[in-house]
Design a protein around this motif. Structure first.
Motif, PDB file in Angstrom:
ATOM      1  N   ILE A  81       3.027  -3.573   9.804  1.00 44.66           N
ATOM      2  CA  ILE A  81       3.911  -4.560   9.167  1.00 44.66           C
ATOM      3  C   ILE A  81       5.035  -3.820   8.429  1.00 44.66           C
ATOM      4  O   ILE A  81       6.200  -4.171   8.517  1.00 44.66           O
ATOM      5  N   ASN A  82       4.628  -2.790   7.752  1.00 40.09           N
ATOM      6  CA  ASN A  82       5.572  -2.093   6.883  1.00 40.09           C
ATOM      7  C   ASN A  82       5.179  -0.621   6.795  1.00 40.09           C
ATOM      8  O   ASN A  82       3.996  -0.293   6.822  1.00 40.09           O
ATOM      9  N   SER A  83       6.167   0.255   6.651  1.00 42.56           N
ATOM     10  CA  SER A  83       5.807   1.661   6.514  1.00 42.56           C
ATOM     11  C   SER A  83       6.730   2.385   5.531  1.00 42.56           C
ATOM     12  O   SER A  83       6.920   3.580   5.627  1.00 42.56           O
ATOM     13  N   SER A  84       7.299   1.605   4.629  1.00 41.06           N
ATOM     14  CA  SER A  84       8.247   2.220   3.701  1.00 41.06           C
ATOM     15  C   SER A  84       7.553   3.176   2.725  1.00 41.06           C
ATOM     16  O   SER A  84       7.880   4.359   2.675  1.00 41.06           O
ATOM     17  N   SER A  85       6.605   2.657   1.932  1.00 37.11           N
ATOM     18  CA  SER A  85       5.910   3.548   0.984  1.00 37.11           C
ATOM     19  C   SER A  85       4.621   4.058   1.610  1.00 37.11           C
ATOM     20  O   SER A  85       4.357   5.252   1.649  1.00 37.11           O
ATOM     21  N   SER A  86       3.806   3.147   2.133  1.00 34.48           N
ATOM     22  CA  SER A  86       2.604   3.554   2.885  1.00 34.48           C
ATOM     23  C   SER A  86       2.509   2.659   4.115  1.00 34.48           C
ATOM     24  O   SER A  86       3.225   1.660   4.214  1.00 34.48           O
ATOM     25  N   LEU A  87       1.631   3.045   4.999  1.00 35.84           N
ATOM     26  CA  LEU A  87       1.512   2.272   6.251  1.00 35.84           C
ATOM     27  C   LEU A  87       0.703   1.003   5.970  1.00 35.84           C
ATOM     28  O   LEU A  87      -0.425   1.071   5.473  1.00 35.84           O
ATOM     29  N   VAL A  88       1.283  -0.129   6.321  1.00 39.78           N
ATOM     30  CA  VAL A  88       0.569  -1.391   6.089  1.00 39.78           C
ATOM     31  C   VAL A  88       0.284  -2.027   7.448  1.00 39.78           C
ATOM     32  O   VAL A  88       1.184  -2.168   8.278  1.00 39.78           O
ATOM     33  N   ILE A  89      -0.961  -2.375   7.625  1.00 38.67           N
ATOM     34  CA  ILE A  89      -1.380  -2.904   8.940  1.00 38.67           C
ATOM     35  C   ILE A  89      -2.051  -4.252   8.750  1.00 38.67           C
ATOM     36  O   ILE A  89      -2.838  -4.448   7.819  1.00 38.67           O
ATOM     37  N   LYS A  90      -1.760  -5.124   9.693  1.00 32.94           N
ATOM     38  CA  LYS A  90      -2.422  -6.434   9.661  1.00 32.94           C
ATOM     39  C   LYS A  90      -3.391  -6.473  10.835  1.00 32.94           C
ATOM     40  O   LYS A  90      -3.010  -6.210  11.981  1.00 32.94           O
TER      41      LYS A  90
END
Lengths: 207, 233
Positions: free
Chosen positions: B174-183
């Motif tokens: 979903i997002n990887s700006s600060s840390s990797l976020v996974i759904k």
């Protein structure tokens, strides 16, 4: 020349008695090493004849091989399975030792037939319907070449069946092959024998 | 041909050797043991190896971490599975044939050639079935996973609740700006943190990519990754 129509068969009762005698000889030899001489006395001649037919070794070589075989037989007496005939068991050991010896020497088994054997081989020809009077003469002349030209497996089964008078079950025990395989081998050996005879006859006519 | 004098010489020599070298027949138990061992080897090889290999196939199939450890993961696809399994099958068949060879040389084995052949065939068929089922199951599972928009899988249901040491997480970035976020497939959002030894593929951090993460779940939504790889569609 009087050609026997069939291989002489030993009566089942005689075989049974012989088997019983053999078991007694083995039991005795296990107790007393000197009693092993009875086994040697009984089987030395037939085994030597078989080895001679199989490998045609020099006399000294043959004698050494015979000694090795009998020592092997003595050492392995406890391995004798009384469900088998002692004769088949002893032939098996001799057969394997001879084949091993031939392999070590890197020789192809050489054939040695005597006059008596030629008569016996002609009985194979009888079974194959190729024993006309003219063929008999031809076979007598070329029997050694014909037999030597055969595949080893085929030659060995024919030797056991026609020269050593062994039945299918015994050949199966000696060669450690299933009886069905032995029957097939004998059939193929006869076919090969017939083929070689025909080919050689054709060649000799052409010449 | 042989004459009686010659016969006597051979007899004397053999008896002399037996006496001088104090030869004795080998004891019967030695033959019985060797015969039993020969048959046991055959039975153990055929049934044991077939079953063990079956277990190995299933384990390897289910436990992707093995591939991760052996470096298979990066290039993971069905070909790798099939090659890997085929090697095992071929090796096992060679061992079974070897066992067949040993047994067929055993005492009286020639009287039981059918039994030996049946057992060998049984071993090979069992092996082939396990091989087939393993690969087909794995292939079906893999195909089904590839067709899903989200991926979610734990090693088994118990592990899912207990957070075992090593698990595999499937999901979409979903997002990887600060840390990797996974759904994941259930809608849970995971924060994937990296250690110094984490291996990460180049395009794994791009949003929308479907990834697989090997690692340790620290809590309900924090996952420490050992390796992050793309799932090929």
């Amino acid at each position: 020349m009087d050609i026997p129509l069939a291989t002489p068969q030993i009566e089942p009762d005689v075989k049974k008695n012989e088997a019983r005698d053999d078991v007694l000889l083995v039991t005795e030899a296990l107790k007393n090493p000197d009693a092993f001489s009875h086994i040697m006395h009984k089987y030395l001649k037939p085994l030597k004849r078989y080895i001679h037919r199989l490998a045609n070794l020099h006399e000294d070589e043959e004698e050494d091989l015979m000694q090795d075989i009998f020592i092997k037989i003595y050492k392995n007496l406890n391995d004798f399975d009384s469900n088998l005939s002692f004769s088949s068991w002893i032939y098996r050991i001799s057969h394997n030792a001879t084949i091993d010896h031939i392999r070590k020497m890197k020789n192809r088994p050489r054939l040695a037939l005597n006059d008596d054997d030629e008569d016996r081989l002609l009985s194979v020809a009888d079974e194959l319907d190729i024993a006309k009077e003219s063929d008999k003469l031809f076979l007598s002349k070329h029997i050694n070449e014909i037999f030597s030209g055969m595949k080893d497996d085929h030659r060995i089964v024919l030797t056991l069946k026609y020269f050593e008078d062994r039945d299918y079950a015994e050949i199966s025990d000696i060669l450690k092959k299933p009886p069905g395989t032995v029957a097939t081998l004998i059939h193929r050996a006869k076919v090969e024998f017939k083929k070689i005879v025909t080919e050689r006859k054709l060649n000799s006519n052409e010449l | 041909m042989i004459n009686s004098k010659e016969e006597k010489t051979i007899e004397d020599k053999v008896l002399g050797m037996i006496r001088d070298e104090k030869l004795r027949p080998k004891p019967r138990w030695k033959f019985n043991v060797s015969n039993t061992v020969t048959w046991m080897i055959f039975l153990v090889f055929v049934t044991g190896i077939s079953l063990t290999m079956g277990v190995v196939f299933f384990s390897v199939s289910d436990f992707d971490q093995k591939f991760h450890n052996t470096g298979f993961t990066e290039t993971y696809d069905m070909t790798a599975y099939i090659i890997f399994h085929s090697i095992w099958v071929v090796l096992t068949i060679i061992i079974i044939i070897f066992a067949f060879g040993i047994t067929s040389r055993g005492r009286n084995a020639y009287k039981h050639t059918r039994l030996i052949a049946y057992l060998t065939s049984f071993g090979c068929v069992l092996l082939a079935c396990i091989f087939f089922l393993t690969n087909v199951t794995k292939y079906a599972e893999n195909t089904a996973l590839k067709n899903l928009p989200y991926f979610y899988k734990f090693i088994n249901d118990n592990d899912r609740d207990n957070f075992p040491e090593q698990i595999i997480l499937f999901g979409t970035v979903i997002n990887s700006s600060s840390s990797l976020v996974i759904k994941d497939a259930t809608g849970n959002v995971w924060y994937v943190v990296f250690s110094s030894s984490t291996k990460l593929c180049d395009s794994c951090t791009k949003a929308g990519k479907n990834v697989r993460v090997f690692g340790i779940a620290k809590s309900q939504n924090v996952f420490v990754a050992d390796l992050v790889s793309l799932i090929k569609k």
